[in-house]
Design a protein around this motif. Structure first.
Motif, PDB file in Angstrom:
ATOM      1  N   ASN A  86       0.813  -1.217   0.000  1.00 49.92           N
ATOM      2  CA  ASN A  86       0.000   0.000   0.000  1.00 49.92           C
ATOM      3  C   ASN A  86       0.844   1.263   0.000  1.00 49.92           C
ATOM      4  O   ASN A  86       0.363   2.321   0.362  1.00 49.92           O
ATOM      5  CB  ASN A  86      -0.922   0.001   1.230  1.00 49.92           C
ATOM      6  CG  ASN A  86      -1.905  -1.129   1.122  1.00 49.92           C
ATOM      7  OD1 ASN A  86      -2.474  -1.351   0.051  1.00 49.92           O
ATOM      8  ND2 ASN A  86      -2.067  -1.885   2.202  1.00 49.92           N
ATOM      9  N   ARG A  87       2.081   1.125  -0.417  1.00 50.60           N
ATOM     10  CA  ARG A  87       2.954   2.310  -0.384  1.00 50.60           C
ATOM     11  C   ARG A  87       3.395   2.728  -1.768  1.00 50.60           C
ATOM     12  O   ARG A  87       3.572   1.895  -2.650  1.00 50.60           O
ATOM     13  CB  ARG A  87       4.232   2.000   0.385  1.00 50.60           C
ATOM     14  CG  ARG A  87       4.004   1.802   1.840  1.00 50.60           C
ATOM     15  CD  ARG A  87       5.279   2.087   2.520  1.00 50.60           C
ATOM     16  NE  ARG A  87       5.287   1.518   3.842  1.00 50.60           N
ATOM     17  CZ  ARG A  87       6.178   1.840   4.758  1.00 50.60           C
ATOM     18  NH1 ARG A  87       7.133   2.694   4.460  1.00 50.60           N
ATOM     19  NH2 ARG A  87       6.132   1.310   5.939  1.00 50.60           N
ATOM     20  N   ALA A  88       3.627   4.018  -1.901  1.00 53.01           N
ATOM     21  CA  ALA A  88       4.370   4.503  -3.063  1.00 53.01           C
ATOM     22  C   ALA A  88       5.852   4.414  -2.710  1.00 53.01           C
ATOM     23  O   ALA A  88       6.234   4.550  -1.537  1.00 53.01           O
ATOM     24  CB  ALA A  88       3.977   5.939  -3.358  1.00 53.01           C
ATOM     25  N   ILE A  89       6.663   4.159  -3.722  1.00 50.48           N
ATOM     26  CA  ILE A  89       8.110   4.047  -3.519  1.00 50.48           C
ATOM     27  C   ILE A  89       8.774   5.015  -4.503  1.00 50.48           C
ATOM     28  O   ILE A  89       8.359   5.070  -5.671  1.00 50.48           O
ATOM     29  CB  ILE A  89       8.635   2.626  -3.891  1.00 50.48           C
ATOM     30  CG1 ILE A  89       7.710   1.510  -3.412  1.00 50.48           C
ATOM     31  CG2 ILE A  89      10.068   2.438  -3.440  1.00 50.48           C
ATOM     32  CD1 ILE A  89       7.743   1.168  -1.987  1.00 50.48           C
ATOM     33  N   VAL A  90       9.795   5.725  -4.052  1.00 49.54           N
ATOM     34  CA  VAL A  90      10.620   6.493  -5.004  1.00 49.54           C
ATOM     35  C   VAL A  90      12.029   5.911  -4.953  1.00 49.54           C
ATOM     36  O   VAL A  90      12.703   5.990  -3.917  1.00 49.54           O
ATOM     37  CB  VAL A  90      10.657   7.997  -4.663  1.00 49.54           C
ATOM     38  CG1 VAL A  90      11.547   8.734  -5.678  1.00 49.54           C
ATOM     39  CG2 VAL A  90       9.256   8.594  -4.669  1.00 49.54           C
ATOM     40  N   VAL A  91      12.449   5.306  -6.052  1.00 46.66           N
ATOM     41  CA  VAL A  91      13.799   4.743  -6.129  1.00 46.66           C
ATOM     42  C   VAL A  91      14.757   5.848  -6.579  1.00 46.66           C
ATOM     43  O   VAL A  91      14.465   6.581  -7.525  1.00 46.66           O
ATOM     44  CB  VAL A  91      13.846   3.561  -7.128  1.00 46.66           C
ATOM     45  CG1 VAL A  91      15.274   3.040  -7.264  1.00 46.66           C
ATOM     46  CG2 VAL A  91      12.905   2.445  -6.678  1.00 46.66           C
TER      47      VAL A  91
ATOM     48  N   ALA B  66      22.180   5.954 -12.099  1.00 47.95           N
ATOM     49  CA  ALA B  66      21.158   5.201 -12.846  1.00 47.95           C
ATOM     50  C   ALA B  66      19.810   5.923 -12.976  1.00 47.95           C
ATOM     51  O   ALA B  66      19.243   5.978 -14.075  1.00 47.95           O
ATOM     52  CB  ALA B  66      20.962   3.821 -12.220  1.00 47.95           C
ATOM     53  N   THR B  67      19.278   6.465 -11.871  1.00 46.87           N
ATOM     54  CA  THR B  67      17.944   7.091 -12.034  1.00 46.87           C
ATOM     55  C   THR B  67      18.060   8.437 -12.752  1.00 46.87           C
ATOM     56  O   THR B  67      17.110   8.872 -13.415  1.00 46.87           O
ATOM     57  CB  THR B  67      17.191   7.235 -10.684  1.00 46.87           C
ATOM     58  OG1 THR B  67      17.981   7.977  -9.752  1.00 46.87           O
ATOM     59  CG2 THR B  67      16.849   5.869 -10.103  1.00 46.87           C
ATOM     60  N   THR B  68      19.233   9.082 -12.655  1.00 50.22           N
ATOM     61  CA  THR B  68      19.440  10.302 -13.444  1.00 50.22           C
ATOM     62  C   THR B  68      19.437   9.956 -14.931  1.00 50.22           C
ATOM     63  O   THR B  68      18.821  10.659 -15.748  1.00 50.22           O
ATOM     64  CB  THR B  68      20.774  10.967 -13.036  1.00 50.22           C
ATOM     65  OG1 THR B  68      20.735  11.236 -11.632  1.00 50.22           O
ATOM     66  CG2 THR B  68      21.003  12.259 -13.794  1.00 50.22           C
TER      67      THR B  68
ATOM     68  N   LYS C 271       3.019  -0.261  -4.490  1.00 51.26           N
ATOM     69  CA  LYS C 271       1.781   0.065  -5.229  1.00 51.26           C
ATOM     70  C   LYS C 271       2.069   0.982  -6.415  1.00 51.26           C
ATOM     71  O   LYS C 271       1.512   0.819  -7.488  1.00 51.26           O
ATOM     72  CB  LYS C 271       0.795   0.740  -4.259  1.00 51.26           C
ATOM     73  CG  LYS C 271      -0.613   0.852  -4.785  1.00 51.26           C
ATOM     74  CD  LYS C 271      -1.552   1.253  -3.666  1.00 51.26           C
ATOM     75  CE  LYS C 271      -2.923   1.635  -4.161  1.00 51.26           C
ATOM     76  NZ  LYS C 271      -3.692   0.516  -4.669  1.00 51.26           N
ATOM     77  N   GLU C 272       2.938   1.940  -6.211  1.00 50.71           N
ATOM     78  CA  GLU C 272       3.289   2.892  -7.271  1.00 50.71           C
ATOM     79  C   GLU C 272       4.797   3.119  -7.128  1.00 50.71           C
ATOM     80  O   GLU C 272       5.256   3.526  -6.066  1.00 50.71           O
ATOM     81  CB  GLU C 272       2.513   4.200  -7.006  1.00 50.71           C
ATOM     82  CG  GLU C 272       2.654   5.251  -8.034  1.00 50.71           C
ATOM     83  CD  GLU C 272       1.696   5.061  -9.224  1.00 50.71           C
ATOM     84  OE1 GLU C 272       0.780   4.220  -9.124  1.00 50.71           O
ATOM     85  OE2 GLU C 272       1.894   5.742 -10.233  1.00 50.71           O
ATOM     86  N   ILE C 273       5.561   2.829  -8.164  1.00 46.67           N
ATOM     87  CA  ILE C 273       7.027   2.896  -8.040  1.00 46.67           C
ATOM     88  C   ILE C 273       7.542   3.967  -8.996  1.00 46.67           C
ATOM     89  O   ILE C 273       7.375   3.862 -10.214  1.00 46.67           O
ATOM     90  CB  ILE C 273       7.653   1.522  -8.345  1.00 46.67           C
ATOM     91  CG1 ILE C 273       7.060   0.478  -7.398  1.00 46.67           C
ATOM     92  CG2 ILE C 273       9.181   1.575  -8.204  1.00 46.67           C
ATOM     93  CD1 ILE C 273       7.288  -0.952  -7.826  1.00 46.67           C
ATOM     94  N   LEU C 274       8.126   5.015  -8.426  1.00 48.38           N
ATOM     95  CA  LEU C 274       8.533   6.188  -9.202  1.00 48.38           C
ATOM     96  C   LEU C 274      10.055   6.270  -9.279  1.00 48.38           C
ATOM     97  O   LEU C 274      10.760   5.716  -8.431  1.00 48.38           O
ATOM     98  CB  LEU C 274       7.989   7.457  -8.538  1.00 48.38           C
ATOM     99  CG  LEU C 274       6.491   7.478  -8.223  1.00 48.38           C
ATOM    100  CD1 LEU C 274       6.123   8.759  -7.479  1.00 48.38           C
ATOM    101  CD2 LEU C 274       5.671   7.348  -9.496  1.00 48.38           C
ATOM    102  N   VAL C 275      10.523   6.997 -10.287  1.00 52.11           N
ATOM    103  CA  VAL C 275      11.967   7.176 -10.498  1.00 52.11           C
ATOM    104  C   VAL C 275      12.330   8.602 -10.084  1.00 52.11           C
ATOM    105  O   VAL C 275      11.846   9.564 -10.681  1.00 52.11           O
ATOM    106  CB  VAL C 275      12.321   6.956 -11.991  1.00 52.11           C
ATOM    107  CG1 VAL C 275      13.821   7.148 -12.210  1.00 52.11           C
ATOM    108  CG2 VAL C 275      11.869   5.574 -12.450  1.00 52.11           C
ATOM    109  N   GLY C 276      13.192   8.729  -9.072  1.00 53.91           N
ATOM    110  CA  GLY C 276      13.544  10.052  -8.556  1.00 53.91           C
ATOM    111  C   GLY C 276      14.993  10.415  -8.821  1.00 53.91           C
ATOM    112  O   GLY C 276      15.867   9.553  -8.902  1.00 53.91           O
TER     113      GLY C 276
END
Ligand code: MLT
Length: 243
Positions: free
Chosen positions: A19-24, A30-32, A117-122
């Motif tokens: 039930n969490r959003a994640i920001v990797v 890599a995420t840049t 639940k929602e995985i974002l790229v930061g």
């Protein structure tokens, strides 16, 4: 809404992330690279853990549609089209292409949190857009620095701390911070006027300089040059889940 940060990367029990959003975050680099590549017109990115997997995956797509990118020991992998410097990911190189990316820590991190639940790229490049998206989602959040060889990473934690700071400034509802989140925010405040200083202190930043890749440091420290908030879903990173 609770905001936590995982200071040491590790796989979490699936139930914890559901039930969490994640920001990797793997700001060096890599995420840049991911934010840069999609901002320059790459259609999607498939993050894979190993070099072998990358060579297997690329065979599935028609010739000329897909590029291999990434690093081992921060250097381009033999037989790959691109390394892991965001400066390589120009519109001319990646526009209209699919990327298969493998890096030492960053691409693996997505698979550690794949039950989120929602995985974002930061990254710093898309900082404000990511903070806005987290506030909009209005769900408990885990900031997930990719770390350095399974350990703590100064640069990723500073980036996570900035994200937490921006979320607090934007949120209209109360936010609960964990001790880890307070610590990351305080660490960010130490470097907020000179993010490149944090990069130069970090062991990975020093490695990049030693390898002649020092120009990537100021590049990765640029703030808010992209409005994209890429999403990782069903093993692929795209501009949005439905793209
Ligand atoms: C990683 O995933 O470990 C990094 O992106 C390494 C690098 O800077 O090339």
């Amino acid at each position: 809404m609770q905001v936590d940060i995982q200071l040491i990367p590790s796989s979490a029990p699936a139930g914890l992330l559901l039930n969490r959003a994640i920001v990797v975050i793997d700001v060096l680099r890599a995420t840049t690279v991911m934010v840069q590549a999609l901002s320059q017109g790459a259609v999607e990115i498939i993050p894979v853990a190993t070099v072998e997997e990358a060579f297997e995956q690329v065979k599935r797509y028609p010739a000329g549609t897909t590029l291999l990118g990434g690093e081992r020991g921060s250097r381009r992998i033999e037989g790959f089209d691109l390394g892991n410097s965001p400066r390589e990911y120009t519109a001319e190189r990646v526009g209209g292409k699919r990327l298969i990316l493998t890096t030492t820590n960053g691409t693996k991190a997505f698979h550690l949190v794949s039950s989120g639940k929602e995985i974002l790229v930061g990254s710093f490049l898309n900082m404000e857009a990511t903070a806005e998206r987290c506030v909009e989602l209005d769900m408990d959040l885990l900031v997930f620095p990719s770390g350095d060889g399974g350990g703590f990473s100064l640069e990723d934690t500073v980036c996570g701390g900035m994200l937490i700071d921006r979320i607090l400034r934007r949120a209209k509802k109360p936010i609960t911070l964990t001790d880890a989140s307070h610590s990351a925010r305080i660490l960010y405040q130490r470097f907020e006027n000179d993010l490149v200083e944090a990069f130069h202190l970090s062991s990975h930043g020093r490695d990049l300089v030693r390898l002649g890749l020092g120009d990537d440091l100021p590049y990765c420290a640029q703030i808010d040059i992209s409005r994209l908030v890429p999403v990782f879903s069903e093993d692929v990173i795209r501009i949005s889940k439905s793209a």
